[in-house]
Write a protein that holds these residues in place. Structure first.
Motif, PDB file in Angstrom:
ATOM      1  N   LEU A  99     -13.801  -3.630 -46.958  1.00  0.00           N
ATOM      2  CA  LEU A  99     -14.740  -3.945 -45.892  1.00  0.00           C
ATOM      3  C   LEU A  99     -13.981  -4.500 -44.699  1.00  0.00           C
ATOM      4  CD1 LEU A  99     -17.445  -5.785 -48.035  1.00  0.00           C
ATOM      5  CD2 LEU A  99     -17.126  -3.324 -47.683  1.00  0.00           C
ATOM      6  N   ILE A 100     -14.418  -4.105 -43.509  1.00  0.00           N
ATOM      7  CA  ILE A 100     -13.850  -4.655 -42.278  1.00  0.00           C
ATOM      8  C   ILE A 100     -15.005  -5.233 -41.475  1.00  0.00           C
ATOM      9  CG2 ILE A 100     -12.603  -4.182 -40.147  1.00  0.00           C
ATOM     10  CD1 ILE A 100     -11.031  -2.051 -41.587  1.00  0.00           C
ATOM     11  N   ALA A 101     -14.926  -6.541 -41.234  1.00  0.00           N
ATOM     12  CA  ALA A 101     -15.984  -7.254 -40.525  1.00  0.00           C
ATOM     13  C   ALA A 101     -15.380  -8.026 -39.361  1.00  0.00           C
ATOM     14  CB  ALA A 101     -16.692  -8.217 -41.479  1.00  0.00           C
ATOM     15  N   GLY A 102     -16.250  -8.515 -38.506  1.00  0.00           N
ATOM     16  CA  GLY A 102     -15.841  -9.316 -37.351  1.00  0.00           C
ATOM     17  C   GLY A 102     -16.887  -9.177 -36.264  1.00  0.00           C
ATOM     18  N   VAL A 103     -16.774 -10.017 -35.268  1.00  0.00           N
ATOM     19  CA  VAL A 103     -17.729  -9.960 -34.158  1.00  0.00           C
ATOM     20  C   VAL A 103     -17.462  -8.704 -33.327  1.00  0.00           C
ATOM     21  CG1 VAL A 103     -18.011 -12.474 -34.068  1.00  0.00           C
ATOM     22  CG2 VAL A 103     -16.316 -11.366 -32.593  1.00  0.00           C
ATOM     23  N   PRO A 104     -18.432  -8.312 -32.496  1.00  0.00           N
ATOM     24  CA  PRO A 104     -18.202  -7.167 -31.613  1.00  0.00           C
ATOM     25  C   PRO A 104     -16.945  -7.382 -30.770  1.00  0.00           C
ATOM     26  CG  PRO A 104     -20.521  -7.774 -31.567  1.00  0.00           C
ATOM     27  CD  PRO A 104     -19.798  -8.848 -32.342  1.00  0.00           C
ATOM     28  N   GLY A 105     -16.169  -6.331 -30.620  1.00  0.00           N
ATOM     29  CA  GLY A 105     -14.961  -6.406 -29.816  1.00  0.00           C
ATOM     30  C   GLY A 105     -13.724  -6.818 -30.595  1.00  0.00           C
ATOM     31  N   SER A 106     -13.880  -7.084 -31.894  1.00  0.00           N
ATOM     32  CA  SER A 106     -12.726  -7.520 -32.681  1.00  0.00           C
ATOM     33  C   SER A 106     -11.846  -6.348 -33.120  1.00  0.00           C
ATOM     34  CB  SER A 106     -13.169  -8.345 -33.895  1.00  0.00           C
ATOM     35  OG  SER A 106     -14.021  -7.582 -34.736  1.00  0.00           O
TER      36      SER A 106
ATOM     37  N   GLN B 107     -10.093 -11.109 -36.335  1.00  0.00           N
ATOM     38  CA  GLN B 107     -10.263 -12.212 -35.401  1.00  0.00           C
ATOM     39  C   GLN B 107      -9.465 -11.943 -34.130  1.00  0.00           C
ATOM     40  OE1 GLN B 107      -8.864 -15.519 -37.950  1.00  0.00           O
ATOM     41  NE2 GLN B 107     -10.922 -16.353 -37.667  1.00  0.00           N
ATOM     42  N   ALA B 108     -10.040 -12.322 -33.008  1.00  0.00           N
ATOM     43  CA  ALA B 108      -9.341 -12.222 -31.719  1.00  0.00           C
ATOM     44  C   ALA B 108      -9.700 -13.462 -30.905  1.00  0.00           C
ATOM     45  CB  ALA B 108      -9.741 -10.954 -30.981  1.00  0.00           C
ATOM     46  N   ARG B 109      -8.832 -13.823 -30.011  1.00  0.00           N
ATOM     47  CA  ARG B 109      -9.048 -14.986 -29.155  1.00  0.00           C
ATOM     48  C   ARG B 109     -10.224 -14.725 -28.200  1.00  0.00           C
ATOM     49  NH1 ARG B 109      -6.644 -18.728 -31.655  1.00  0.00           N
ATOM     50  NH2 ARG B 109      -4.500 -18.346 -32.198  1.00  0.00           N
ATOM     51  N   PRO B 110     -10.913 -15.786 -27.775  1.00  0.00           N
ATOM     52  CA  PRO B 110     -12.059 -15.625 -26.876  1.00  0.00           C
ATOM     53  C   PRO B 110     -11.762 -14.778 -25.641  1.00  0.00           C
ATOM     54  CG  PRO B 110     -12.023 -17.845 -27.710  1.00  0.00           C
ATOM     55  CD  PRO B 110     -10.745 -17.194 -28.185  1.00  0.00           C
ATOM     56  N   LYS B 111     -10.614 -15.009 -25.020  1.00  0.00           N
ATOM     57  CA  LYS B 111     -10.276 -14.260 -23.806  1.00  0.00           C
ATOM     58  C   LYS B 111     -10.267 -12.750 -24.085  1.00  0.00           C
ATOM     59  CE  LYS B 111      -6.959 -14.404 -20.035  1.00  0.00           C
ATOM     60  NZ  LYS B 111      -5.844 -15.134 -19.460  1.00  0.00           N
ATOM     61  N   THR B 112      -9.700 -12.354 -25.216  1.00  0.00           N
ATOM     62  CA  THR B 112      -9.651 -10.939 -25.608  1.00  0.00           C
ATOM     63  C   THR B 112     -11.054 -10.412 -25.898  1.00  0.00           C
ATOM     64  OG1 THR B 112      -7.455 -11.250 -26.566  1.00  0.00           O
ATOM     65  CG2 THR B 112      -8.688  -9.327 -27.299  1.00  0.00           C
ATOM     66  N   LEU B 113     -11.839 -11.188 -26.652  1.00  0.00           N
ATOM     67  CA  LEU B 113     -13.199 -10.761 -26.996  1.00  0.00           C
ATOM     68  C   LEU B 113     -14.074 -10.605 -25.753  1.00  0.00           C
ATOM     69  CD1 LEU B 113     -13.802 -12.919 -30.195  1.00  0.00           C
ATOM     70  CD2 LEU B 113     -13.430 -10.439 -30.086  1.00  0.00           C
TER      71      LEU B 113
ATOM     72  N   GLN C  96      -5.488 -10.912 -37.525  1.00  0.00           N
ATOM     73  CA  GLN C  96      -5.514 -11.149 -36.081  1.00  0.00           C
ATOM     74  C   GLN C  96      -5.493  -9.801 -35.362  1.00  0.00           C
ATOM     75  OE1 GLN C  96      -6.167 -14.296 -35.269  1.00  0.00           O
ATOM     76  NE2 GLN C  96      -6.068 -14.549 -37.469  1.00  0.00           N
ATOM     77  N   SER C  97      -6.449  -9.592 -34.479  1.00  0.00           N
ATOM     78  CA  SER C  97      -6.602  -8.268 -33.857  1.00  0.00           C
ATOM     79  C   SER C  97      -6.504  -8.284 -32.339  1.00  0.00           C
ATOM     80  CB  SER C  97      -7.938  -7.649 -34.281  1.00  0.00           C
ATOM     81  OG  SER C  97      -9.014  -8.428 -33.808  1.00  0.00           O
ATOM     82  N   ASP C  98      -5.962  -9.354 -31.767  1.00  0.00           N
ATOM     83  CA  ASP C  98      -5.892  -9.348 -30.308  1.00  0.00           C
ATOM     84  C   ASP C  98      -4.521  -8.943 -29.780  1.00  0.00           C
ATOM     85  OD1 ASP C  98      -4.908 -11.793 -31.174  1.00  0.00           O
ATOM     86  OD2 ASP C  98      -6.140 -12.984 -29.836  1.00  0.00           O
ATOM     87  N   GLY C  99      -3.633  -8.553 -30.654  1.00  0.00           N
ATOM     88  CA  GLY C  99      -2.327  -8.060 -30.235  1.00  0.00           C
ATOM     89  C   GLY C  99      -2.319  -6.535 -30.207  1.00  0.00           C
ATOM     90  N   PRO C 100      -1.123  -5.953 -30.167  1.00  0.00           N
ATOM     91  CA  PRO C 100      -1.016  -4.487 -30.176  1.00  0.00           C
ATOM     92  C   PRO C 100      -1.599  -3.902 -31.473  1.00  0.00           C
ATOM     93  CG  PRO C 100       1.101  -5.524 -29.665  1.00  0.00           C
ATOM     94  CD  PRO C 100       0.167  -6.616 -30.068  1.00  0.00           C
TER      95      PRO C 100
END
Length: 181
Positions: free
Chosen positions: A4-11, A94-100, A142-146
């Motif tokens: 399963l892959i979960a997270g908020v929109p934009g993650s 998960q991604a940082r707020p700025k990225t999301l 962590q998904s806010d990097g490359p």
């Protein structure tokens, strides 16, 4: 077997699910696409932005999932209907707020929806609920990097390596506050 892959929109759920499925030879399945395509909903409401929000018929969705055979990566904002005993791993992106914020703005989300999702992420409500259902099967990625780094972490998680969940910094909370409050 389900991953399963979960997270908020934009993650990055959809992107990671599609790429990871190619890497490990599983099929990728989007909860939203399955619900809409198979009309597994009882009503259509409007979200904070006025966009369609499907009220899912959970019994029908669970029935469809139980009928799947083989390896599937199931991605969606909500994946907690999948039985824990049929689940190998839950990757919480998960991604940082700025990225999301940037990703959700790019998708056309209104500020109210962006802020409610940021708040949920910073508080960790869905992550904690997933941990309550799936226990040690839940791993943060962590998904806010490359993308290649995110996929590398996702692959490690599938292979049962433990990865730490983000500890939100003062800067992350300030980013949320300056955008939402």
């Amino acid at each position: 077997m389900f991953i399963l892959i979960a997270g908020v929109p934009g993650s990055g759920k959809t992107t990671v699910a599609k790429e990871l499925s190619k890497m490990i030879g599983c099929k990728s399945l989007s909860v939203t696409d399955v619900v809409v395509k198979n009309k597994l909903y009882v009503d259509v409401e409007k979200d904070e932005c006025g966009k369609p929000l499907y009220v899912v018929d959970m019994d029908k969705l669970e029935e469809l999932i139980k009928g799947l055979e083989g390896c599937y990566i199931i991605e969606g904002v909500v994946v907690d209907f999948v039985p824990p005993e049929a689940t190998k791993k839950v990757l919480y992106l998960q991604a940082r707020p700025k990225t999301l914020i940037a990703r959700m703005e790019q998708k056309g989300y209104c500020k109210e929806k962006i802020c409610s999702n940021l708040e949920a992420e910073l508080v960790g409500s869905y992550l904690q609920m997933l941990r309550g259902l799936y226990g040690d099967k839940v791993v943060c990625v962590q998904s806010d990097g490359p993308l290649d780094r995110t996929l590398e972490e996702a692959l490690k998680a599938v292979k049962c390596e433990r990865l730490p969940c983000a500890r939100w910094s003062q800067e992350d909370f300030e980013e949320f506050s300056s955008y939402c409050l």
